[in-house]
Design a protein around this motif. Structure first.
Motif, PDB file in Angstrom:
ATOM      1  N   MET A   1       0.738  -1.025   0.070  1.00 56.13           N
ATOM      2  CA  MET A   1      -0.101   0.009   0.081  1.00 56.13           C
ATOM      3  C   MET A   1       0.927   1.202  -0.088  1.00 56.13           C
ATOM      4  N   LYS A   2       0.260   2.464  -0.331  1.00 56.72           N
ATOM      5  CA  LYS A   2       1.063   3.800  -0.512  1.00 56.72           C
ATOM      6  C   LYS A   2       0.075   4.774   0.153  1.00 56.72           C
ATOM      7  N   THR A   3       0.484   5.974   0.200  1.00 58.26           N
ATOM      8  CA  THR A   3      -0.185   6.967   0.756  1.00 58.26           C
ATOM      9  C   THR A   3       0.805   8.457  -0.012  1.00 58.26           C
ATOM     10  N   VAL A   4       0.177   9.429   0.727  1.00 58.89           N
ATOM     11  CA  VAL A   4       0.739  10.762   0.419  1.00 58.89           C
ATOM     12  C   VAL A   4       0.882  11.498   1.655  1.00 58.89           C
ATOM     13  N   GLN A   5       1.597  12.553   1.952  1.00 60.09           N
ATOM     14  CA  GLN A   5       1.621  13.386   2.824  1.00 60.09           C
ATOM     15  C   GLN A   5       1.529  14.619   2.867  1.00 60.09           C
ATOM     16  N   LYS A   6       1.412  15.245   1.389  1.00 57.20           N
ATOM     17  CA  LYS A   6       1.328  16.497   1.142  1.00 57.20           C
ATOM     18  C   LYS A   6      -0.225  16.700   0.006  1.00 57.20           C
ATOM     19  N   THR A   7      -0.598  17.693  -0.033  1.00 50.48           N
ATOM     20  CA  THR A   7      -1.810  18.139  -0.876  1.00 50.48           C
ATOM     21  C   THR A   7      -1.155  18.327  -2.202  1.00 50.48           C
ATOM     22  N   ASN A   8      -1.744  17.499  -3.351  1.00 47.99           N
ATOM     23  CA  ASN A   8      -1.296  18.145  -4.585  1.00 47.99           C
ATOM     24  C   ASN A   8      -2.627  18.457  -5.422  1.00 47.99           C
ATOM     25  N   LYS A   9      -2.362  19.436  -6.236  1.00 43.67           N
ATOM     26  CA  LYS A   9      -3.370  20.168  -7.140  1.00 43.67           C
ATOM     27  C   LYS A   9      -2.993  20.450  -8.658  1.00 43.67           C
ATOM     28  N   THR A  10      -4.057  19.968  -9.382  1.00 43.97           N
ATOM     29  CA  THR A  10      -3.961  19.851 -10.799  1.00 43.97           C
ATOM     30  C   THR A  10      -5.071  20.449 -11.219  1.00 43.97           C
ATOM     31  N   SER A  11      -4.925  20.982 -12.832  1.00 44.44           N
ATOM     32  CA  SER A  11      -6.431  21.418 -13.486  1.00 44.44           C
ATOM     33  C   SER A  11      -6.302  21.138 -14.784  1.00 44.44           C
ATOM     34  N   PHE A  24      -4.868  14.510  -1.127  1.00 41.26           N
ATOM     35  CA  PHE A  24      -4.420  15.170  -0.030  1.00 41.26           C
ATOM     36  C   PHE A  24      -4.650  13.993   0.931  1.00 41.26           C
ATOM     37  N   PRO A  25      -3.824  14.046   2.226  1.00 50.37           N
ATOM     38  CA  PRO A  25      -3.955  12.897   3.209  1.00 50.37           C
ATOM     39  C   PRO A  25      -5.161  12.933   4.045  1.00 50.37           C
ATOM     40  N   ALA A  26      -5.666  11.923   4.351  1.00 52.12           N
ATOM     41  CA  ALA A  26      -6.828  12.082   5.092  1.00 52.12           C
ATOM     42  C   ALA A  26      -6.685  10.599   6.000  1.00 52.12           C
ATOM     43  N   ILE A  27      -6.696  10.546   7.345  1.00 54.12           N
ATOM     44  CA  ILE A  27      -6.546   9.108   8.080  1.00 54.12           C
ATOM     45  C   ILE A  27      -7.834   9.085   8.678  1.00 54.12           C
ATOM     46  N   SER A  28      -8.835  10.024   8.512  1.00 53.16           N
ATOM     47  CA  SER A  28     -10.359   9.573   9.063  1.00 53.16           C
ATOM     48  C   SER A  28     -11.410  10.452   8.275  1.00 53.16           C
ATOM     49  N   ILE A  29     -12.564   9.996   8.542  1.00 51.86           N
ATOM     50  CA  ILE A  29     -13.693  10.430   7.624  1.00 51.86           C
ATOM     51  C   ILE A  29     -13.543  12.283   7.975  1.00 51.86           C
ATOM     52  N   SER A  30     -13.526  12.365   9.321  1.00 51.68           N
ATOM     53  CA  SER A  30     -13.672  13.810   9.930  1.00 51.68           C
ATOM     54  C   SER A  30     -12.700  14.693   8.945  1.00 51.68           C
ATOM     55  N   GLN A  31     -11.471  13.981   9.121  1.00 52.42           N
ATOM     56  CA  GLN A  31     -10.174  14.909   8.623  1.00 52.42           C
ATOM     57  C   GLN A  31     -10.536  15.212   7.034  1.00 52.42           C
ATOM     58  N   PHE A  32     -11.150  14.140   6.366  1.00 53.22           N
ATOM     59  CA  PHE A  32     -11.400  14.363   5.125  1.00 53.22           C
ATOM     60  C   PHE A  32     -12.486  15.366   4.799  1.00 53.22           C
ATOM     61  N   GLU A  33     -13.714  15.313   5.632  1.00 55.76           N
ATOM     62  CA  GLU A  33     -14.588  16.269   5.531  1.00 55.76           C
ATOM     63  C   GLU A  33     -14.379  17.710   5.956  1.00 55.76           C
ATOM     64  N   GLN A  34     -13.210  17.992   6.750  1.00 52.33           N
ATOM     65  CA  GLN A  34     -12.624  19.088   6.973  1.00 52.33           C
ATOM     66  C   GLN A  34     -12.029  19.860   5.788  1.00 52.33           C
ATOM     67  N   LYS A  35     -11.294  18.878   5.281  1.00 53.37           N
ATOM     68  CA  LYS A  35     -10.565  19.335   4.013  1.00 53.37           C
ATOM     69  C   LYS A  35     -11.762  19.664   2.855  1.00 53.37           C
ATOM     70  N   PHE A  36     -12.814  18.816   2.622  1.00 59.82           N
ATOM     71  CA  PHE A  36     -13.762  19.001   1.798  1.00 59.82           C
ATOM     72  C   PHE A  36     -14.381  20.340   1.951  1.00 59.82           C
ATOM     73  N   ASP A  37     -14.660  20.504   3.118  1.00 62.55           N
ATOM     74  CA  ASP A  37     -15.390  21.690   3.563  1.00 62.55           C
ATOM     75  C   ASP A  37     -14.687  23.147   2.920  1.00 62.55           C
ATOM     76  N   GLY A  38     -13.302  22.829   3.203  1.00 63.94           N
ATOM     77  CA  GLY A  38     -12.528  23.916   2.932  1.00 63.94           C
ATOM     78  C   GLY A  38     -12.300  24.182   1.362  1.00 63.94           C
ATOM     79  N   ILE A  39     -12.212  23.093   0.610  1.00 59.93           N
ATOM     80  CA  ILE A  39     -12.183  23.266  -0.778  1.00 59.93           C
ATOM     81  C   ILE A  39     -13.505  23.584  -1.557  1.00 59.93           C
TER      82      ILE A  39
END
Length: 208
Positions: A1-11, A24-39
């Motif tokens: 398995m692999k993972t990431v530690q930094k946010t990457n953006k492309t378009s 972006f890294p997210a180790i929990s649903i709440s962490q993902f949701e926080q990032k999602f709300d920001g984006i």
């Protein structure tokens, strides 16, 4: 398995529509949701905010969201890219601004999958190595023996406390753990105490 530690953006653009991808890294649903709300707050006027995530290295959970796109044409292609790269503990969000030309189901699947793949190709992937973790407690004068163990087994330090004695939490590759435990039990006569504290993962740069 692999993972990431930094946010990457492309378009990129496809027939007038603009697709903006975030990985972006997210180790929990709440962490993902926080990032999602920001984006989502960064692109409040976007037509769609679609995503996929995979979390929990020990027992993988995953989810995909189409956010108004035809069923299976957005979130699933994003998630499939995460799965094809064997990525975990991360999320990928693709923001779409509709450009006036419909892409059709196959076009949407290709566009959302391509956006996720762009992020993955840009990212620095880290390999997750399964470990067994130990807590070693020892007098300061035994540091040389502990250093020898760390070098022999390529141990990774998780946490250390320096009080009357040293308390050291270390991670050992699973395939070497039993051998390390045998070594530790032979050191009890030197007042070096060890305990098993569960399983985990450490990260290493991917060679791929």
């Amino acid at each position: 398995m692999k993972t990431v530690q930094k946010t990457n953006k492309t378009s990129f653009r496809e027939k007038g529509s603009k697709f903006i991808g975030y990985l972006f890294p997210a180790i929990s649903i709440s962490q993902f949701e926080q990032k999602f709300d920001g984006i989502k707050s960064k692109y409040p006027d976007a037509t769609h905010h679609c995503y996929g995530w995979r979390i929990n290295s020990h027992n993988i959970e995953e989810f995909a969201q189409d956010d108004g796109e035809p069923n299976g044409t957005a979130g699933r292609p994003i998630l499939n890219q995460l799965k094809s790269y064997n990525i975990v503990n991360c999320g990928c969000i693709v923001v779409r601004y509709y450009g006036g030309t419909k892409l059709g189901k196959s076009g949407l699947i290709q566009a959302y999958g391509y956006s996720a793949r762009l992020c993955l190709d840009k990212a620095k992937l880290l390999t997750l190595i399964p470990t067994r973790n130990f807590r070693i407690t020892y007098p300061y004068h035994c540091q040389s023996q502990i250093d020898q163990l760390k070098n022999s087994f390529d141990l990774k330090e998780i946490k250390a406390q320096y009080l009357e004695e040293v308390s050291l939490d270390i991670a050992c590759r699973t395939e070497e753990a039993e051998q390390l435990w045998k070594k530790l039990t032979k050191l009890t006569h030197q007042n070096i105490k060890a305990a098993k504290i569960g399983n985990g993962f450490v990260t290493l740069p991917s060679k791929e």
